[in-house]
Design a protein around this motif. Sequence first.
Motif, mmCIF file in Angstrom:
data_model
loop_
_atom_site.group_PDB
_atom_site.id
_atom_site.type_symbol
_atom_site.label_atom_id
_atom_site.label_comp_id
_atom_site.label_asym_id
_atom_site.label_seq_id
_atom_site.Cartn_x
_atom_site.Cartn_y
_atom_site.Cartn_z
ATOM 1 N N ASP A 91 0.839 -1.197 0.000
ATOM 2 C CA ASP A 91 0.000 0.000 0.000
ATOM 3 C C ASP A 91 0.878 1.252 0.000
ATOM 4 O OD1 ASP A 91 -2.442 -1.288 -0.004
ATOM 5 O OD2 ASP A 91 -2.634 -1.295 2.190
ATOM 6 N N GLY A 92 1.190 1.725 -1.179
ATOM 7 C CA GLY A 92 2.033 2.914 -1.293
ATOM 8 C C GLY A 92 1.240 4.207 -1.177
ATOM 9 N N ARG A 108 -16.421 -6.475 5.807
ATOM 10 C CA ARG A 108 -15.898 -5.716 4.664
ATOM 11 C C ARG A 108 -14.804 -4.746 5.099
ATOM 12 N NH1 ARG A 108 -21.518 -4.293 1.624
ATOM 13 N NH2 ARG A 108 -20.245 -3.838 -0.215
ATOM 14 N N ASP A 109 -13.767 -4.673 4.286
ATOM 15 C CA ASP A 109 -12.662 -3.742 4.533
ATOM 16 C C ASP A 109 -13.100 -2.315 4.235
ATOM 17 O OD1 ASP A 109 -10.914 -5.811 5.019
ATOM 18 O OD2 ASP A 109 -9.577 -5.377 3.319
ATOM 19 N N ILE A 110 -12.630 -1.392 5.064
ATOM 20 C CA ILE A 110 -12.782 0.033 4.782
ATOM 21 C C ILE A 110 -11.363 0.571 4.614
ATOM 22 C CG2 ILE A 110 -13.760 2.229 5.569
ATOM 23 C CD1 ILE A 110 -15.901 0.081 5.585
ATOM 24 N N ALA A 111 -11.064 1.137 3.452
ATOM 25 C CA ALA A 111 -9.678 1.555 3.186
ATOM 26 C C ALA A 111 -9.643 2.899 2.487
ATOM 27 C CB ALA A 111 -8.975 0.503 2.329
ATOM 28 N N PHE A 112 -8.615 3.656 2.804
ATOM 29 C CA PHE A 112 -8.351 4.909 2.095
ATOM 30 C C PHE A 112 -7.447 4.640 0.894
ATOM 31 C CE2 PHE A 112 -8.584 7.749 6.150
ATOM 32 C CZ PHE A 112 -9.931 7.988 5.933
ATOM 33 N N LYS A 113 -7.610 5.432 -0.127
ATOM 34 C CA LYS A 113 -6.657 5.444 -1.244
ATOM 35 C C LYS A 113 -6.316 6.909 -1.512
ATOM 36 C CE LYS A 113 -6.238 3.624 -5.964
ATOM 37 N NZ LYS A 113 -6.815 2.630 -6.874
ATOM 38 N N GLY A 114 -5.029 7.212 -1.516
ATOM 39 C CA GLY A 114 -4.604 8.600 -1.734
ATOM 40 C C GLY A 114 -4.354 9.349 -0.435
ATOM 41 N N SER A 115 -4.179 8.591 0.658
ATOM 42 C CA SER A 115 -4.080 9.208 1.994
ATOM 43 C C SER A 115 -2.643 9.467 2.424
ATOM 44 C CB SER A 115 -4.784 8.312 3.006
ATOM 45 O OG SER A 115 -4.299 6.979 2.880
ATOM 46 N N GLY A 116 -1.710 9.524 1.468
ATOM 47 C CA GLY A 116 -0.351 9.936 1.803
ATOM 48 C C GLY A 116 0.656 8.802 1.750
ATOM 49 N N ALA A 117 1.922 9.191 1.759
ATOM 50 C CA ALA A 117 3.011 8.224 1.605
ATOM 51 C C ALA A 117 3.075 7.272 2.794
ATOM 52 C CB ALA A 117 4.335 8.966 1.450
ATOM 53 N N ALA A 128 -3.547 10.969 -4.481
ATOM 54 C CA ALA A 128 -4.391 10.658 -5.630
ATOM 55 C C ALA A 128 -5.058 11.949 -6.095
ATOM 56 C CB ALA A 128 -5.441 9.624 -5.242
ATOM 57 N N ALA A 129 -5.449 11.978 -7.361
ATOM 58 C CA ALA A 129 -6.110 13.153 -7.934
ATOM 59 C C ALA A 129 -7.617 12.916 -8.011
ATOM 60 C CB ALA A 129 -5.545 13.444 -9.315
ATOM 61 N N VAL A 130 -8.355 14.002 -8.039
ATOM 62 C CA VAL A 130 -9.817 13.941 -8.084
ATOM 63 C C VAL A 130 -10.316 13.068 -9.246
ATOM 64 C CG1 VAL A 130 -11.864 15.328 -8.665
ATOM 65 C CG2 VAL A 130 -10.315 16.099 -6.875
ATOM 66 N N GLY A 131 -9.778 13.276 -10.438
ATOM 67 C CA GLY A 131 -10.284 12.575 -11.625
ATOM 68 C C GLY A 131 -10.254 11.060 -11.457
ATOM 69 N N ALA A 172 -7.377 14.260 -3.961
ATOM 70 C CA ALA A 172 -8.566 13.641 -3.366
ATOM 71 C C ALA A 172 -8.182 12.371 -2.625
ATOM 72 C CB ALA A 172 -9.589 13.312 -4.450
ATOM 73 N N VAL A 173 -9.035 11.962 -1.713
ATOM 74 C CA VAL A 173 -8.907 10.667 -1.038
ATOM 75 C C VAL A 173 -10.184 9.882 -1.302
ATOM 76 C CG1 VAL A 173 -8.673 9.479 1.187
ATOM 77 C CG2 VAL A 173 -7.441 11.627 0.781
#
Length: 505
Positions: A91-92, A108-117, A128-131, A172-173
């Motif tokens: 998870d980078g 069910r897993d709840i996970a962030f994507k785009g939440s930092g290094a 991560a970007a909004v698009g 965005a996250v």
Amino acid sequence: MTQAFGFQFDNSYARELSDCCVPWQPAVVPTPSLLFFNDTLADELGLDVAALQTAQGAALWAGNLLPAGAQPVAQAYAGHQFGRLSPRLGDGRALLLGEVVDRHGVRRDIAFKGSGATPFSRGGDGKAAVGPMLREVLIGEAMHALGIPTTRALAVAGTGEQVYRERAMPGAVLTRVAASHLRVGTMEYFAVRREYDHLRKVADYAIARHDPDLVGEPTRYLDLLQRVARRQAVLISQWMNVGFIHGVMNTDNMTLSGETIDYGPCAFMEAYNPQTVFSSIDQGGRYAYGNQPAIAQWNLARLAEALLPVMAEDLTEPSINRAIEQVTAVIEAFPEWYEAAQVRGLQAKLGLSSLGPEQDAADAELADAWLDLLRQQEADFTLAWRRLADAAEGQAQPLRALGREPEAWDAWLTRWQARLALESTDDMARVARAGQMRQRNPYVIPRNHHVEDALAAATNDGNLAPFERLLAALRTPYLETPELAPYGEPAPAAVTACYQTFCGT
Ligand code: AMP
Ligand code: MG
């Protein structure tokens, strides 16, 4: 500070597999704003739907405020990317917050994507970007509405900061819900490190989570492989039957649960052609539409290799050889499982019932002839199927108008009518059949030009209206109304010819 928001977290992954992940915190961002919230999904998870749409909710979805009970971790995994092993991905730019048991009793897993290094970022910014995050919403919700197993977006929050890709873009996250984030690459990570105790623990965790009937069985690792293979056979056949091209079927993007994951450079095919590739990074066409079943099998072979050390009673040659024989049988059976799922899917799309093995084989040929015709006629894949439902009611003209030569369809249509006659041809049956076909052949899919327009408006002008309109249309894919017509029509051929998708990382 933490608040409840209705999350009843359990953190079985962080607790039971603490050696297989790294505790980590999301980055703090300047100005959270809620861009998307999936209230029906939130309700399914037992969350406080109202509280999660307040300013505090936005802070939570952006990663600034952790819900009570969350125990964020970055998960370790490896992966074969375009055929080459990357022993350490992980998870980078994602964090697992924990698991929630939903109203149906499903964990069910709840996970962030785009939440930092994280320690797995390998020089990436972790953002991560909004698009691309709104793209995950659109495609994931479309897949869900089409009845295809998928991870789903729960929320997207703008962060108020810029991320730098080809150019500066709003950040965005995404919050993602998944049956689990266990991947083929999760097993590969521990196998390549020869950490067989960890490998066994992760495999047992996967079994407890996805195939609990196998817990404690002596043959459970082989059985797990078989279950994953069967789930993937069904999943890939569903992709194929809606013209979905994942675009980056690396082993780190293939789940053990059988859900579709990671909507990066994916796209839906317009005119039917098995060689269709949209992804800018897929130069060799490895992940072309028509290659997806073979790639799934290749990925499953990597899972099989990873599981060998825990399958063999000991690591002696005879024991390993026995395990190799067993996994080989599973991998070799995959095409059969795929074909079986595929024929059932095609029969339903053609308005046919299964009349037994012999007729199934004939139906598969009929379906092949249909697909050949679509290819010759360069017909839009989605609309051709949809118009076949009209033909089932005696209206062949809209179908004949789709391709290059109206009369080219007629011989096949006669053959199909003869096959339908083996079932029933009275008027009631014809109407019922057409209705059923319209429940299997969608009218609205996420057409690439609409997706791009919606994401461009959100990214460049902060205008979410086109995104919201498209999302609403995608949620009723089998409905055909005049209002939906703009979403049902293919892009101009010139647009599709130049269309490329980017990973958006
Ligand atoms: P993907 O292509 O999104 O499946 O990602 C492949 C790998 O690259 C995963 O290990 C991701 O965590 C990592 N990755 C992708 N984008 C970033 C980023 N912006 N920063 C750090 N790691 C990333
Ligand atoms: Mg991925």
